[in-house]
Design a protein around this motif. Structure first.
Motif, PDB file in Angstrom:
ATOM      1  N   ASP A   1       1.165   2.243   9.520  1.00 21.61           N
ATOM      2  CA  ASP A   1       1.582   3.342   8.646  1.00 21.61           C
ATOM      3  C   ASP A   1       1.207   3.057   7.192  1.00 21.61           C
ATOM      4  O   ASP A   1       1.735   2.150   6.575  1.00 21.61           O
ATOM      5  CB  ASP A   1       3.081   3.598   8.790  1.00 21.61           C
ATOM      6  CG  ASP A   1       3.910   2.325   8.821  1.00 21.61           C
ATOM      7  OD1 ASP A   1       3.392   1.268   9.233  1.00 21.61           O
ATOM      8  OD2 ASP A   1       5.087   2.383   8.433  1.00 21.61           O
ATOM      9  N   LYS A   2       0.291   3.866   6.674  1.00 23.30           N
ATOM     10  CA  LYS A   2      -0.275   3.621   5.339  1.00 23.30           C
ATOM     11  C   LYS A   2       0.785   3.710   4.241  1.00 23.30           C
ATOM     12  O   LYS A   2       0.657   3.049   3.202  1.00 23.30           O
ATOM     13  CB  LYS A   2      -1.410   4.606   5.038  1.00 23.30           C
ATOM     14  CG  LYS A   2      -2.396   4.840   6.173  1.00 23.30           C
ATOM     15  CD  LYS A   2      -2.944   3.569   6.774  1.00 23.30           C
ATOM     16  CE  LYS A   2      -3.699   3.874   8.061  1.00 23.30           C
ATOM     17  NZ  LYS A   2      -3.983   2.668   8.857  1.00 23.30           N
ATOM     18  N   ASP A   3       1.839   4.509   4.462  1.00 18.76           N
ATOM     19  CA  ASP A   3       2.869   4.641   3.438  1.00 18.76           C
ATOM     20  C   ASP A   3       3.711   3.377   3.304  1.00 18.76           C
ATOM     21  O   ASP A   3       4.509   3.258   2.364  1.00 18.76           O
ATOM     22  CB  ASP A   3       3.765   5.851   3.711  1.00 18.76           C
ATOM     23  CG  ASP A   3       4.190   5.977   5.165  1.00 18.76           C
ATOM     24  OD1 ASP A   3       3.543   5.391   6.035  1.00 18.76           O
ATOM     25  OD2 ASP A   3       5.182   6.684   5.425  1.00 18.76           O
TER      26      ASP A   3
ATOM     27  N   ASN B   1     -11.349   7.589   5.172  1.00 19.61           N
ATOM     28  CA  ASN B   1     -12.242   8.714   5.460  1.00 19.61           C
ATOM     29  C   ASN B   1     -13.048   9.154   4.233  1.00 19.61           C
ATOM     30  O   ASN B   1     -13.486  10.307   4.158  1.00 19.61           O
ATOM     31  CB  ASN B   1     -11.457   9.919   6.003  1.00 19.61           C
ATOM     32  CG  ASN B   1     -10.922   9.714   7.408  1.00 19.61           C
ATOM     33  OD1 ASN B   1     -11.377  10.341   8.352  1.00 19.61           O
ATOM     34  ND2 ASN B   1      -9.952   8.829   7.558  1.00 19.61           N
ATOM     35  N   GLY B   2     -13.212   8.278   3.278  1.00 20.10           N
ATOM     36  CA  GLY B   2     -13.923   8.627   2.054  1.00 20.10           C
ATOM     37  C   GLY B   2     -13.105   9.460   1.093  1.00 20.10           C
ATOM     38  O   GLY B   2     -13.578   9.820   0.012  1.00 20.10           O
TER      39      GLY B   2
ATOM     40  N   LYS C   1      -4.809  17.454   7.055  1.00 20.17           N
ATOM     41  CA  LYS C   1      -3.468  17.319   6.486  1.00 20.17           C
ATOM     42  C   LYS C   1      -3.027  15.861   6.407  1.00 20.17           C
ATOM     43  O   LYS C   1      -2.509  15.404   5.384  1.00 20.17           O
ATOM     44  CB  LYS C   1      -2.472  18.130   7.314  1.00 20.17           C
ATOM     45  CG  LYS C   1      -1.073  18.206   6.709  1.00 20.17           C
ATOM     46  CD  LYS C   1      -0.177  19.126   7.530  1.00 20.17           C
ATOM     47  CE  LYS C   1       1.223  19.210   6.923  1.00 20.17           C
ATOM     48  NZ  LYS C   1       2.104  20.113   7.701  1.00 20.17           N
ATOM     49  N   TYR C   2      -3.250  15.095   7.488  1.00 19.91           N
ATOM     50  CA  TYR C   2      -2.798  13.702   7.484  1.00 19.91           C
ATOM     51  C   TYR C   2      -3.623  12.842   6.529  1.00 19.91           C
ATOM     52  O   TYR C   2      -3.113  11.880   5.934  1.00 19.91           O
ATOM     53  CB  TYR C   2      -2.827  13.127   8.906  1.00 19.91           C
ATOM     54  CG  TYR C   2      -4.184  12.677   9.395  1.00 19.91           C
ATOM     55  CD1 TYR C   2      -4.592  11.354   9.257  1.00 19.91           C
ATOM     56  CD2 TYR C   2      -5.068  13.566  10.003  1.00 19.91           C
ATOM     57  CE1 TYR C   2      -5.834  10.930   9.701  1.00 19.91           C
ATOM     58  CE2 TYR C   2      -6.308  13.158  10.451  1.00 19.91           C
ATOM     59  CZ  TYR C   2      -6.687  11.844  10.301  1.00 19.91           C
ATOM     60  OH  TYR C   2      -7.927  11.426  10.729  1.00 19.91           O
TER      61      TYR C   2
ATOM     62  N   TYR D   1      -1.737  10.789   3.335  1.00 19.57           N
ATOM     63  CA  TYR D   1      -1.740   9.328   3.166  1.00 19.57           C
ATOM     64  C   TYR D   1      -2.669   8.838   2.059  1.00 19.57           C
ATOM     65  O   TYR D   1      -2.628   7.666   1.693  1.00 19.57           O
ATOM     66  CB  TYR D   1      -2.116   8.644   4.479  1.00 19.57           C
ATOM     67  CG  TYR D   1      -1.021   8.713   5.526  1.00 19.57           C
ATOM     68  CD1 TYR D   1       0.180   8.012   5.355  1.00 19.57           C
ATOM     69  CD2 TYR D   1      -1.173   9.479   6.673  1.00 19.57           C
ATOM     70  CE1 TYR D   1       1.185   8.071   6.297  1.00 19.57           C
ATOM     71  CE2 TYR D   1      -0.163   9.544   7.637  1.00 19.57           C
ATOM     72  CZ  TYR D   1       1.006   8.835   7.436  1.00 19.57           C
ATOM     73  OH  TYR D   1       2.005   8.904   8.374  1.00 19.57           O
ATOM     74  N   ARG D   2      -3.516   9.732   1.539  1.00 15.63           N
ATOM     75  CA  ARG D   2      -4.494   9.296   0.546  1.00 15.63           C
ATOM     76  C   ARG D   2      -3.840   8.640  -0.660  1.00 15.63           C
ATOM     77  O   ARG D   2      -4.302   7.584  -1.131  1.00 15.63           O
ATOM     78  CB  ARG D   2      -5.348  10.480   0.089  1.00 15.63           C
ATOM     79  CG  ARG D   2      -6.351  10.101  -0.988  1.00 15.63           C
ATOM     80  CD  ARG D   2      -7.261  11.252  -1.369  1.00 15.63           C
ATOM     81  NE  ARG D   2      -6.514  12.398  -1.878  1.00 15.63           N
ATOM     82  CZ  ARG D   2      -7.096  13.476  -2.420  1.00 15.63           C
ATOM     83  NH1 ARG D   2      -8.418  13.529  -2.503  1.00 15.63           N
ATOM     84  NH2 ARG D   2      -6.374  14.482  -2.864  1.00 15.63           N
ATOM     85  N   ASP D   3      -2.767   9.209  -1.170  1.00 19.87           N
ATOM     86  CA  ASP D   3      -2.123   8.646  -2.360  1.00 19.87           C
ATOM     87  C   ASP D   3      -1.584   7.246  -2.104  1.00 19.87           C
ATOM     88  O   ASP D   3      -1.615   6.391  -2.999  1.00 19.87           O
ATOM     89  CB  ASP D   3      -0.996   9.561  -2.847  1.00 19.87           C
ATOM     90  CG  ASP D   3      -1.513  10.842  -3.485  1.00 19.87           C
ATOM     91  OD1 ASP D   3      -2.716  10.893  -3.808  1.00 19.87           O
ATOM     92  OD2 ASP D   3      -0.722  11.790  -3.654  1.00 19.87           O
TER      93      ASP D   3
END
Length: 247
Positions: A165-167, A194-195, A207-208, A212-214
């Motif tokens: 889980d990236k968060d 994913n760039g 959406k996902y 998670y990008r931040d």
């Protein structure tokens, strides 16, 4: 999801390989790497697990074959013996690790879903490396907190791989830095996400990916200034950042 600038022709040509998250300039180049260097040397159990995982509806979660090959060689280069993996899925990267470790090597493997792990377990058993794995089902943070509280695990791990889980990546890092030995490595997967880490604000993102990008951006900034580690971010798979503990 394709960006506005991606033509239908490009969409049709996108690589469909399971676990494919390559950031190379073309899918043909990625296919060349797979067919020339990866697949001819892929151990039979890893090939079998990759093909089984391809049938799973969440197969995008798996570690790509080129990253599996990289992890396997990396562990041999550093003579790893005691390792940890947070986020297992069906166990492709776990199997790559288990095959690289010596007979008495150990892997503490944690995932919230044992059912997925059991997809790959028969293959891991057949490969003769299941004895190296201590699988724990459930959230990893409470386990890590208990290990730190116990005191005896400080600085005992040669290598730790995080693909979960990236968060919680920063929460993991705060704990793992105490558990990995000085000179040991922590590998964080998906650090190029994913760039999307360089996507413009109006980019069309799944959406996902957007959610998670931040968290990934926050992790990357934190690792870059952490004085306790040296880092190397590699465009392998979806991006992997290696952190070598120096203090």
């Amino acid at each position: 999801m394709a960006t506005n600038g991606e033509t239908k022709e490009n969409q049709a040509g996108r690589h469909q390989e399971v676990g494919h998250k390559s950031l190379l300039q073309s899918d043909a180049l990625y296919q060349y790497i797979l067919e020339t260097s990866v697949y001819p040397r892929e151990p039979a159990p890893m090939k079998e697990l990759r093909e089984v995982t391809a049938k799973h509806p969440w197969n995008i979660m798996t570690t790509s074959a080129d990253e599996g090959q990289f992890l396997n060689m990396l562990l041999k280069l550093i003579n790893a013996k005691n390792t940890m993996e947070i986020g297992v899925y069906t166990g492709y990267s776990l199997l790559a690790t288990a095959l690289a470790l010596p007979h008495d090597g150990k892997i503490l493997a944690m995932d919230i879903n044992r059912e997925n792990y059991e997809i790959g377990l028969p293959i891991i058993q057949k490969a003769g490396v299941a004895h190296k794995i201590d699988f724990k089902e459930g959230p990893a943070l409470p386990v890590l907190d208990q290990m730190i509280e116990d005191g005896k695990y400080h600085g005992t791990y040669d290598f730790i791989f995080v693909d979960a889980d990236k968060d919680n990546y920063l929460n993991y890092h705060k704990r793992l830095i105490e558990l990995v030995k000085v000179g040991g490595l922590i590998g964080y997967d998906n650090t190029l996400w994913n760039g999307s880490v360089v996507a413009p604000p109006d980019a069309q993102l799944r959406k996902y990916v957007r959610y998670y990008r931040d968290f990934v951006l926050e992790l990357n900034k934190a690792l870059a200034v952490d004085p306790r580690i040296e880092i190397c971010q590699l465009p392998v798979g979806d991006g992997i950042t290696l952190c070598r503990r120096i203090s």
